[in-house]
Design an enzyme around this catalytic site. Sequence first.
Site, PDB file in Angstrom:
ATOM      1  CG  ASP A 207      33.417  15.345  11.197  1.00  0.00           C
ATOM      2  OD1 ASP A 207      32.552  15.671  12.024  1.00  0.00           O
ATOM      3  OD2 ASP A 207      33.135  14.994  10.038  1.00  0.00           O
ATOM      4  CB  SER A 231      29.073  17.374  10.671  1.00  0.00           C
ATOM      5  OG  SER A 231      29.659  16.213  11.218  1.00  0.00           O
ATOM      6  CD  GLN A 281      30.857  17.718  14.330  1.00  0.00           C
ATOM      7  OE1 GLN A 281      30.479  16.631  14.730  1.00  0.00           O
ATOM      8  NE2 GLN A 281      31.822  17.856  13.428  1.00  0.00           N
TER       9      GLN A 281
END
Length: 301
Positions: A207, A231, A281
């Site tokens: 991430d 996110s 993502q």
Amino acid sequence: MNSPADRLVDLLDLEQIELNIFRGRSPQESLQRVFGGQVAGQALVAAGRTTEGERPVHSLHAYFLRPGRPGVPIVYQVERVRDGRSFTTRRVTAVQQGRTIFNLTASFHQPEEGAFEHQLPPRITAPDPESLPTVAQEITEHLGELPEQLERMARRQPFDIRYVDRLRWTPEEVKDAEPRSAVWMRAVGPLGDDPLVHTCALTYASDMTLLDAVRIPVEPLWGPRGFDMASLDHAMWFHRPFRADEWFLYDQESPIATGGRGLARGRIYDIEGRLLVSVVQEGLFRPYGERHMDGRPSTGS
């Protein structure tokens, strides 16, 4: 003082407070919300702690629902959805101060011989990671010195990150740039021999830079930022065993950005070019000053 790698292992070592319930620390940091990779990594630890050790995780799917508050513990509640002959499924809900901030579903698979194997070759041929400068070195080269806040962050950073393409600093440098990025990464120190720790550490790292690919055609990756990033969801598929304290190449691209959201895809390879992990993502991108979906003021990622 413990090294950043030791602190990462400690961060992933959850306290079990009841059957299927775990508590994770959330360090008090200058960030206005908890780093999403931390929550995903801790949630995967909680899921893994309720499974048989010989079944490694093969996929996870997660949603970031609310921003977490640094310095406040996070409770992870695990639902044992299924224990089959080959697959185990767990659902994890992360709760902070009585509110659900994150949920994750993870599937674990008993390793078995496959009927066949194939893999597309890596998209790029990257230089040796040791030949590339660290992020701190690139910033120092550009600014003449490392700002105090970035120096503190660099000392705490659990991963060594080397950008394959040099950092872009001006709008002219990003003009006509493709929405792609690639970095070499590895933990800054040994993480031990527990495979679950390495899987959760790499989940943490996944991430860190993935949404860079969305921003590349729009603004420099370093310097003043015009957009708030958050996110929204995160998915990973684990193909082969690996160690997160050995170099891995994270190749990232963004096929589309529209409607305030940007999609990013990542492929993680070992130094020999074997595909280890696939990542997807979606992120939310808004000009600073706007408000989040839950009414909270916009905060930097």
